[in-house]
Design a protein around this motif. Structure first.
Motif, PDB file in Angstrom:
ATOM      1  N   SER A 177      29.822 205.956  56.313  1.00  0.00           N
ATOM      2  CA  SER A 177      31.133 206.408  56.785  1.00  0.00           C
ATOM      3  C   SER A 177      31.930 205.219  57.335  1.00  0.00           C
ATOM      4  CB  SER A 177      30.979 207.457  57.887  1.00  0.00           C
ATOM      5  OG  SER A 177      30.647 206.827  59.119  1.00  0.00           O
ATOM      6  N   ARG A 178      33.172 205.496  57.732  1.00  0.00           N
ATOM      7  CA  ARG A 178      33.976 204.404  58.306  1.00  0.00           C
ATOM      8  C   ARG A 178      33.925 204.399  59.823  1.00  0.00           C
ATOM      9  NH1 ARG A 178      38.590 207.239  59.771  1.00  0.00           N
ATOM     10  NH2 ARG A 178      39.134 208.973  58.393  1.00  0.00           N
ATOM     11  N   LEU A 179      33.088 205.219  60.439  1.00  0.00           N
ATOM     12  CA  LEU A 179      33.020 205.251  61.899  1.00  0.00           C
ATOM     13  C   LEU A 179      32.286 204.009  62.417  1.00  0.00           C
ATOM     14  CD1 LEU A 179      32.157 208.972  62.753  1.00  0.00           C
ATOM     15  CD2 LEU A 179      34.385 207.854  62.675  1.00  0.00           C
ATOM     16  N   ARG A 180      33.004 203.172  63.143  1.00  0.00           N
ATOM     17  CA  ARG A 180      32.437 201.956  63.718  1.00  0.00           C
ATOM     18  C   ARG A 180      33.048 201.739  65.096  1.00  0.00           C
ATOM     19  NH1 ARG A 180      29.706 202.801  60.037  1.00  0.00           N
ATOM     20  NH2 ARG A 180      28.712 201.389  58.550  1.00  0.00           N
ATOM     21  N   PRO A 181      32.325 201.169  66.084  1.00  0.00           N
ATOM     22  CA  PRO A 181      30.931 200.786  65.932  1.00  0.00           C
ATOM     23  C   PRO A 181      30.033 202.020  65.915  1.00  0.00           C
ATOM     24  CG  PRO A 181      31.651 200.455  68.199  1.00  0.00           C
ATOM     25  CD  PRO A 181      32.860 200.872  67.426  1.00  0.00           C
ATOM     26  N   LEU A 182      29.074 201.994  64.996  1.00  0.00           N
ATOM     27  CA  LEU A 182      28.066 203.051  64.952  1.00  0.00           C
ATOM     28  C   LEU A 182      26.954 202.662  65.934  1.00  0.00           C
ATOM     29  CD1 LEU A 182      26.659 205.520  63.645  1.00  0.00           C
ATOM     30  CD2 LEU A 182      25.850 203.939  61.858  1.00  0.00           C
ATOM     31  N   LYS A 183      26.565 203.608  66.771  1.00  0.00           N
ATOM     32  CA  LYS A 183      25.523 203.292  67.758  1.00  0.00           C
ATOM     33  C   LYS A 183      24.311 204.193  67.563  1.00  0.00           C
ATOM     34  CE  LYS A 183      28.902 201.717  71.104  1.00  0.00           C
ATOM     35  NZ  LYS A 183      29.693 202.091  72.273  1.00  0.00           N
ATOM     36  N   LEU A 184      23.135 203.602  67.697  1.00  0.00           N
ATOM     37  CA  LEU A 184      21.895 204.373  67.672  1.00  0.00           C
ATOM     38  C   LEU A 184      21.283 204.299  69.062  1.00  0.00           C
ATOM     39  CD1 LEU A 184      20.289 203.230  64.269  1.00  0.00           C
ATOM     40  CD2 LEU A 184      21.953 205.042  64.690  1.00  0.00           C
ATOM     41  N   ASN A 185      20.850 205.432  69.594  1.00  0.00           N
ATOM     42  CA  ASN A 185      20.250 205.492  70.932  1.00  0.00           C
ATOM     43  C   ASN A 185      18.737 205.661  70.823  1.00  0.00           C
ATOM     44  OD1 ASN A 185      22.864 205.668  71.831  1.00  0.00           O
ATOM     45  ND2 ASN A 185      22.683 207.734  72.681  1.00  0.00           N
ATOM     46  N   ALA A 186      18.005 204.928  71.638  1.00  0.00           N
ATOM     47  CA  ALA A 186      16.547 205.113  71.674  1.00  0.00           C
ATOM     48  C   ALA A 186      16.076 205.070  73.126  1.00  0.00           C
ATOM     49  CB  ALA A 186      15.850 204.013  70.875  1.00  0.00           C
ATOM     50  N   VAL A 187      15.333 206.069  73.526  1.00  0.00           N
ATOM     51  CA  VAL A 187      14.707 206.061  74.849  1.00  0.00           C
ATOM     52  C   VAL A 187      13.383 205.305  74.695  1.00  0.00           C
ATOM     53  CG1 VAL A 187      13.749 207.468  76.719  1.00  0.00           C
ATOM     54  CG2 VAL A 187      15.748 208.287  75.447  1.00  0.00           C
ATOM     55  N   ALA A 188      13.207 204.264  75.500  1.00  0.00           N
ATOM     56  CA  ALA A 188      11.971 203.476  75.405  1.00  0.00           C
ATOM     57  C   ALA A 188      10.870 204.155  76.224  1.00  0.00           C
ATOM     58  CB  ALA A 188      12.221 202.067  75.932  1.00  0.00           C
ATOM     59  N   MET A 189       9.730 204.359  75.598  1.00  0.00           N
ATOM     60  CA  MET A 189       8.635 205.078  76.283  1.00  0.00           C
ATOM     61  C   MET A 189       7.294 204.374  76.099  1.00  0.00           C
ATOM     62  SD  MET A 189       9.780 208.820  75.087  1.00  0.00           S
ATOM     63  CE  MET A 189      10.578 208.041  73.695  1.00  0.00           C
ATOM     64  N   ARG A 190       6.600 204.243  77.213  1.00  0.00           N
ATOM     65  CA  ARG A 190       5.316 203.543  77.173  1.00  0.00           C
ATOM     66  C   ARG A 190       4.281 204.335  76.363  1.00  0.00           C
ATOM     67  NH1 ARG A 190       4.824 199.454  79.800  1.00  0.00           N
ATOM     68  NH2 ARG A 190       6.193 200.080  81.503  1.00  0.00           N
ATOM     69  N   GLY A 191       3.613 203.597  75.477  1.00  0.00           N
ATOM     70  CA  GLY A 191       2.562 204.237  74.681  1.00  0.00           C
ATOM     71  C   GLY A 191       3.100 205.146  73.589  1.00  0.00           C
ATOM     72  N   VAL A 192       4.416 205.212  73.465  1.00  0.00           N
ATOM     73  CA  VAL A 192       5.021 206.071  72.440  1.00  0.00           C
ATOM     74  C   VAL A 192       5.765 205.213  71.420  1.00  0.00           C
ATOM     75  CG1 VAL A 192       6.659 207.955  72.000  1.00  0.00           C
ATOM     76  CG2 VAL A 192       5.227 207.993  74.066  1.00  0.00           C
ATOM     77  N   ASN A 193       6.695 204.395  71.894  1.00  0.00           N
ATOM     78  CA  ASN A 193       7.473 203.553  70.968  1.00  0.00           C
ATOM     79  C   ASN A 193       7.707 202.141  71.514  1.00  0.00           C
ATOM     80  OD1 ASN A 193       9.322 204.007  72.967  1.00  0.00           O
ATOM     81  ND2 ASN A 193      10.947 204.776  71.634  1.00  0.00           N
ATOM     82  N   ASP A 194       6.980 201.766  72.579  1.00  0.00           N
ATOM     83  CA  ASP A 194       7.259 200.450  73.170  1.00  0.00           C
ATOM     84  C   ASP A 194       6.761 199.302  72.294  1.00  0.00           C
ATOM     85  OD1 ASP A 194       4.687 201.294  73.805  1.00  0.00           O
ATOM     86  OD2 ASP A 194       4.636 200.309  75.753  1.00  0.00           O
ATOM     87  N   ASP A 195       5.998 199.603  71.243  1.00  0.00           N
ATOM     88  CA  ASP A 195       5.611 198.561  70.284  1.00  0.00           C
ATOM     89  C   ASP A 195       6.573 198.536  69.088  1.00  0.00           C
ATOM     90  OD1 ASP A 195       4.968 200.989  69.176  1.00  0.00           O
ATOM     91  OD2 ASP A 195       2.984 200.382  68.447  1.00  0.00           O
ATOM     92  N   GLU A 196       7.636 199.319  69.163  1.00  0.00           N
ATOM     93  CA  GLU A 196       8.528 199.494  68.017  1.00  0.00           C
ATOM     94  C   GLU A 196       9.948 198.997  68.315  1.00  0.00           C
ATOM     95  OE1 GLU A 196       9.308 203.258  65.129  1.00  0.00           O
ATOM     96  OE2 GLU A 196       8.024 203.693  66.807  1.00  0.00           O
ATOM     97  N   LEU A 197      10.133 198.345  69.470  1.00  0.00           N
ATOM     98  CA  LEU A 197      11.494 198.037  69.895  1.00  0.00           C
ATOM     99  C   LEU A 197      12.192 197.078  68.922  1.00  0.00           C
ATOM    100  CD1 LEU A 197      10.957 197.723  73.776  1.00  0.00           C
ATOM    101  CD2 LEU A 197      11.239 199.769  72.358  1.00  0.00           C
ATOM    102  N   VAL A 198      11.482 196.037  68.489  1.00  0.00           N
ATOM    103  CA  VAL A 198      12.065 195.086  67.526  1.00  0.00           C
ATOM    104  C   VAL A 198      12.359 195.798  66.205  1.00  0.00           C
ATOM    105  CG1 VAL A 198      11.533 193.064  66.111  1.00  0.00           C
ATOM    106  CG2 VAL A 198      11.107 193.004  68.580  1.00  0.00           C
ATOM    107  N   ASP A 199      11.432 196.639  65.762  1.00  0.00           N
ATOM    108  CA  ASP A 199      11.630 197.360  64.491  1.00  0.00           C
ATOM    109  C   ASP A 199      12.848 198.283  64.562  1.00  0.00           C
ATOM    110  OD1 ASP A 199       9.399 196.130  63.570  1.00  0.00           O
ATOM    111  OD2 ASP A 199       8.075 197.872  63.768  1.00  0.00           O
ATOM    112  N   LEU A 200      13.064 198.895  65.725  1.00  0.00           N
ATOM    113  CA  LEU A 200      14.219 199.784  65.869  1.00  0.00           C
ATOM    114  C   LEU A 200      15.525 198.998  65.778  1.00  0.00           C
ATOM    115  CD1 LEU A 200      12.873 202.204  68.616  1.00  0.00           C
ATOM    116  CD2 LEU A 200      13.742 202.903  66.367  1.00  0.00           C
ATOM    117  N   VAL A 201      15.542 197.806  66.375  1.00  0.00           N
ATOM    118  CA  VAL A 201      16.753 196.978  66.286  1.00  0.00           C
ATOM    119  C   VAL A 201      16.973 196.547  64.832  1.00  0.00           C
ATOM    120  CG1 VAL A 201      17.854 194.837  67.018  1.00  0.00           C
ATOM    121  CG2 VAL A 201      16.585 196.201  68.681  1.00  0.00           C
ATOM    122  N   ALA A 202      15.890 196.151  64.158  1.00  0.00           N
ATOM    123  CA  ALA A 202      16.020 195.742  62.748  1.00  0.00           C
ATOM    124  C   ALA A 202      16.516 196.920  61.903  1.00  0.00           C
ATOM    125  CB  ALA A 202      14.676 195.236  62.226  1.00  0.00           C
TER     126      ALA A 202
END
Ligand code: SAM
Ligand code: SF4
Length: 360
Positions: A177-202
């Protein structure tokens, strides 16, 4: 109503009081309010562990849910007092059957600056692929999509629904779509996705989007939040610094996210991508807060963490639903705003509403 005890900040006697009944919505600490967050429903297609319980949810009574006419009325009065941005949220705003009409009607409202209000939305992305073209045509101006993990099994465990494919389809539609800036939100959680932070940014970069990490807040309906185990702003920055050089972006204003550019990245215009952190717990930004919230059942709230609400239903459905009467409730709500959320105070009380019923 009850008042939350707080121990930070001081009233500023030198600012125009919101009690005058006209002019901008300025609270007792000089904060000018320009952003109204409107929760359209407390219902949701997911059951994120940090937000809703798996079962036993007590839903808001359907008869108390504001109609589109009522929402529009409040938004018009707020716009006349300087509100410039409306953010539609929930629960899941895309579950509202009249969502396209909601966006169309609200985006036609003109603010005190003579400009149409910005109508933004925060969504979990489910149904977004189907609805986005109509939402954009209706006037939607900004979009945040929440995604905490790109691993299907983790997603199913975290949200208690196996719907990652639908969310990914929604994000792909947003990218196209043309909606910019597009933002993605992620709640950082220990033992759930804290090993995925770089991957989420990528992942965000691959979708021409800005990732914004959110510190987990004590707003879950199950009241299970634990300060000691939450992932902090510092930990998020440390993890990202291992992959990118982070350069602070100045000029945050009233925005909840602190931002950094990611050196070495470039979007289609040659500008570096950014990452944001909303550190409500470890680095509160209450001093610059310009936000006000309207719940799906017509309660005005001056803070996510407020234990007080200002009831618009009797006004909207009573004998005198005048603009002046609505404005008076808006101003009472602003007047009652405390200097900060005081999560760290020993007397802090988590609000009885979960995030899905407040509107994030
Ligand atoms: N359902 C939509 C969504 O998930 O985007 C909109 C409503 S949701 C309440 C809005 C945002 O609040 C989401 O980005 C979600 O991750 C965030 N959120 C919910 N509970 C939270 C909590 N306890 N701490 C921090 N963020 C939370
Ligand atoms: Fe639903 Fe959003 Fe809460 Fe998740 S965070 S349960 S998607 S309202």
């Amino acid at each position: 109503m009850t008042a939350t005890p707080v121990s930070i900040g001081r009233r500023r006697p030198d600012v125009e009081s919101a009690e005058t009944g006209s002019g901008p919505l300025v609270d007792g600490f000089g904060r000018v309010h320009r952003d109204l967050r409107i929760s359209l429903t407390d219902r949701c297609s997911l059951r994120c562990t940090y937000c809703m319980p798996e079962q036993g949810m007590e839903w808001l009574a359907r008869s108390s849910i504001l109609t589109l006419d009522e929402i529009e009325r409040v938004a018009r009065v707020a716009a006349a007092s300087g509100i410039t941005t409306l953010r539609l949220t929930g629960g899941e705003p895309l579950l509202r059957p009249d969502i396209v009409e909601v966006v169309a009607r609200l985006s036609r409202i003109v603010g005190v600056d003579g400009e149409r209000l910005h109508v933004a939305m925060t969504t979990n992305g489910i149904r977004l692929a189907a609805l986005l073209p109509a939402l954009v045509d209706a006037g939607l101006s900004r979009l945040n999509v929440s995604i905490d993990t790109i691993d299907r099994e983790r997603f199913a465990a975290l949200t208690r629904r196996d719907r990652l494919a639908d969310v990914l389809e929604g994000i792909e539609a947003a990218r196209a779509s043309r909606l910019r800036p597009l933002k993605l939100n992620a709640v950082a959680m220990r033992g759930v996705n804290d090993d995925e932070l770089v991957d989420l940014v990528a992942f965000a970069i691959a979708h021409d989007a800005q990732l914004r990490f959110i510190e987990q807040m004590p707003l879950d309906a199950g009241h299970t939040w634990d300060r000691a185990s939450m992932v902090t702003r510092e930990e998020i920055l440390t993890a990202l610094s291992a992959r990118w050089e982070l350069v602070p972006v100045p000029g945050r204003g009233g925005a909840p996210a602190e931002r950094w550019t990611l050196a070495g990245t470039a979007d289609g215009d040659g500008r570096p991508y950014t990452v944001g952190v909303i550190a409500s717990v470890t680095a509160p930004f209450c001093g610059d807060c310009d936000r006000l919230r309207l719940t799906a059942d017509g309660q005005l709230r001056n803070c996510l963490f407020s234990t007080s609400e200002y009831d618009l239903l009797p006004v909207l459905r009573g004998a005198d639903p005048s603009d002046a009467a609505i404005d008076a409730v808006l101003r009472a709500c602003i007047r009652g705003k405390l200097p900060g959320h005081a999560i760290d105070d020993p007397g802090f009380l988590q609000p009885s509403r979960g995030m899905n019923a407040i509107g994030g």
